[in-house]
Design an enzyme around this catalytic site. Structure first.
Site, PDB file in Angstrom:
ATOM      1  N   LYS A 267       0.752  -0.853  -0.422  1.00 16.84           N
ATOM      2  CA  LYS A 267      -0.198   0.006   0.196  1.00 16.84           C
ATOM      3  C   LYS A 267       0.800   1.507  -0.082  1.00 16.84           C
ATOM      4  O   LYS A 267       2.095   1.293   0.412  1.00 16.84           O
ATOM      5  CB  LYS A 267      -0.651   0.247   1.127  1.00 16.84           C
ATOM      6  CG  LYS A 267      -2.145  -0.852   1.451  1.00 16.84           C
ATOM      7  CD  LYS A 267      -2.951  -1.300   2.866  1.00 16.84           C
ATOM      8  CE  LYS A 267      -4.193  -2.362   2.206  1.00 16.84           C
ATOM      9  NZ  LYS A 267      -4.827  -1.974   1.826  1.00 16.84           N
ATOM     10  N   ARG A 341     -10.315 -11.806   1.357  1.00 21.52           N
ATOM     11  CA  ARG A 341     -11.245 -12.586   0.538  1.00 21.52           C
ATOM     12  C   ARG A 341     -10.386 -14.024   1.365  1.00 21.52           C
ATOM     13  O   ARG A 341     -11.018 -15.049   0.887  1.00 21.52           O
ATOM     14  CB  ARG A 341     -11.575 -11.950  -0.763  1.00 21.52           C
ATOM     15  CG  ARG A 341     -10.029 -12.214  -1.656  1.00 21.52           C
ATOM     16  CD  ARG A 341     -10.611 -11.422  -3.038  1.00 21.52           C
ATOM     17  NE  ARG A 341     -10.818 -10.184  -2.099  1.00 21.52           N
ATOM     18  CZ  ARG A 341     -10.918  -9.329  -2.522  1.00 21.52           C
ATOM     19  NH1 ARG A 341     -11.105  -9.513  -4.617  1.00 21.52           N
ATOM     20  NH2 ARG A 341     -10.924  -7.735  -2.602  1.00 21.52           N
TER      21      ARG A 341
END
Length: 491
Positions: A267, A341
């Protein structure tokens, strides 16, 4: 915060009086105004205070009233006065005097039912939450002085009994907020698991699976997320057996990424410190289980937490890797920052396979795309079951938590089809990112009724507009899930 129910407001340091829109007193306010020779009415007339929600007016030591200060706190329109309006009024009253030097706040509940008096105390307690365990140089004038909330009640014993039913939920919200507030060097997967294990004192059964057990079971997509971290990944399984023996349980699954760098798909540094709260879903599920055990809910409930840290060392998974999930489906990893996920995929499959639940509901700070879609005040709801989605959406507004149902169209399945594996972990670009994430999860539910709640917009707030919700960790979902269980799934 100490909570007391009292028969009289005599001698109150600070006395909160509810006022409806149009400057109409609720409860004892009119009598107090008469005793003060109209001083309260004059104060309102000479100000902009009209009784609107989330507004207050402090009137210092009016003659004729046995109180140091009167806090007029807005209760909104009388025709719309409900639990949430009461909570806002009680919370606002606390904030009006928290730094005043007063050690207690008395709320006039003489015009309220016992349940409402309890609700006022509950709200003031939530409003008083602060995470300041690491503050060592905070000046006294910046530290809240109020230590006791007193609520005047017509029936003190009934109000106390009603509060005793609400208090475990407040405990649970505070527990969840503490988890989300902790820095990642303190709350890593094993520490999270230890804190959850300590809840066995409430009567929960808690099982912790470490990496050896997870590897043996086949939690490979979960383990792949954590393989770049020096911290061991964990799965915590919480059980509350409050229903009839043998009754099919209901199940809740939480994403617990205790820190998310993004892994190799790292990130940007700007704002990365906020990724300590990427375990907000797991904190919500842990808080729910805390609440259910605390209030002895009449339901059989399973909570499963996937706890990992996503770091970019030499052992971290790479974009382009293919990993075999617990379900047997292969997953192509295109972006290591789409990690939540992967954690949930194995946890969902394990939950349905082992516990055979009536339904599964997962919570996760899953996608930034959810913030783009709904802003910062609504969580997204995705589900293959109208009944389950509607039960969640019916509970959320009752406790002041906003949620909105989103589509999961089958036509979008093609966006997560992989040319070399059964599924890939991202869609095609930015379009519909929250939807494709939900569709990915759905492939690991095995047809069980399921809902996915994307709480990326709501787990943390920077400028809270609610008096009962602090800036920082919200504990979002604990109250909604508890209310949903109480309204729809308890015997």
């Amino acid at each position: 915060m100490k909570i007391e129910f009292v028969a009289s407001a005599s001698g109150a340091e600070a006395l909160a009086v509810l006022v409806h829109e149009g400057r109409a007193f609720h409860g004892a306010g009119a009598g107090l105004d008469t005793a003060a020779s109209g001083a309260l009415t004059r104060a309102m007339t000479n100000s902009r205070f009209t009784g609107g929600s989330n507004s207050t007016l402090v009137v210092a030591a009016p003659a004729g009233v046995d109180a140091g200060v009167i806090v007029l706190t807005g209760a909104g329109e009388s025709a719309k006065f409900d639990d949430l309006a009461l909570e806002a009024a009680a919370g606002a009253a606390y904030h009006a005097v928290k730094l005043s030097g007063a050690t207690s706040l008395t709320i006039d509940g003489s015009g309220l039912t016992a349940d409402q008096a309890a609700r006022a105390a509950f709200a003031a307690r939530l409003a008083s939450y602060r995470f300041q365990k690491y503050r060592t140089t905070l000046k006294p004038e910046k530290t809240p002085s109020v230590e006791t909330i007193k609520v005047v009640a017509a029936d003190v014993n009934a109000a106390q009994a009603a509060y005793d039913r609400l208090s475990p939920v407040a405990d649970a919200v505070e527990f969840s907020r503490d988890l989300v507030s902790e820095p990642a060097n303190i709350l890593y997967p094993e520490e999270f698991a230890r804190r959850v294990k300590a809840l066995e004192k409430l009567g929960l059964e808690v099982e912790i699976l470490g990496e050896k057990e997870l590897e043996k079971l086949g939690f490979r997509t979960l383990l792949a997320v954590g393989q770049g971290s020096r911290r061991e990944s964990q799965v915590a399984i919480m059980k509350w057996n409050g229903g009839a023996k043998g009754d099919q349980p209901i199940a809740f699954v939480g994403k617990g990424v205790t820190f998310d760098t993004g892994g190799i798909s790292i990130k940007p540094s700007d704002g990365m410190e906020e990724m300590k709260w990427d375990m907000g879903g797991a904190a919500a599920v842990a808080g729910l289980m805390h609440a259910l055990a605390g209030r002895k809910a009449k339901a059989n409930v399973i909570g499963v937490l996937g706890l990992v840290e996503n770091m970019p060392d030499g052992n971290a998974q790479r974009p382009g890797d293919v990993v075999m999930s617990l379900s047997g489906q292969s997953v192509e990893i295109l972006n290591t920052d789409a990690e939540g996920r992967l954690v949930l995929a194995d946890c969902l499959w394990y939950t349905q396979e082992r516990f055979k639940p009536k339904f599964m509901l997962d919570l996760a700070t899953l996608t930034g795309a959810m913030i783009v879609a709904l802003g910062l005040e609504y969580a997204g709801v995705f589900s293959n079951s109208d009944e389950l989605a509607n039960n969640f959406l019916a509970a959320a507004p009752k406790v002041g938590e906003n949620a909105w149902r989103m589509p999961i169209p089958a036509a979008y399945e093609r966006h997560i089809d992989s040319p070399i594996a059964d599924v890939k972990n991202t869609g095609n670009g930015r379009a519909g990112g929250s939807i494709t994430a939900a569709l990915f999860l759905q492939r690991f539910t095995n047809g069980v009724p399921w809902a996915h709640i994307d709480i990326a917009p709501t787990a943390w707030v920077k400028d809270s507009k609610s008096p009962t919700v602090p800036d920082g960790a919200v504990g979002w979902g604990v109250r909604t899930l508890d209310r949903m269980v109480a309204d729809s799934y308890e015997a």
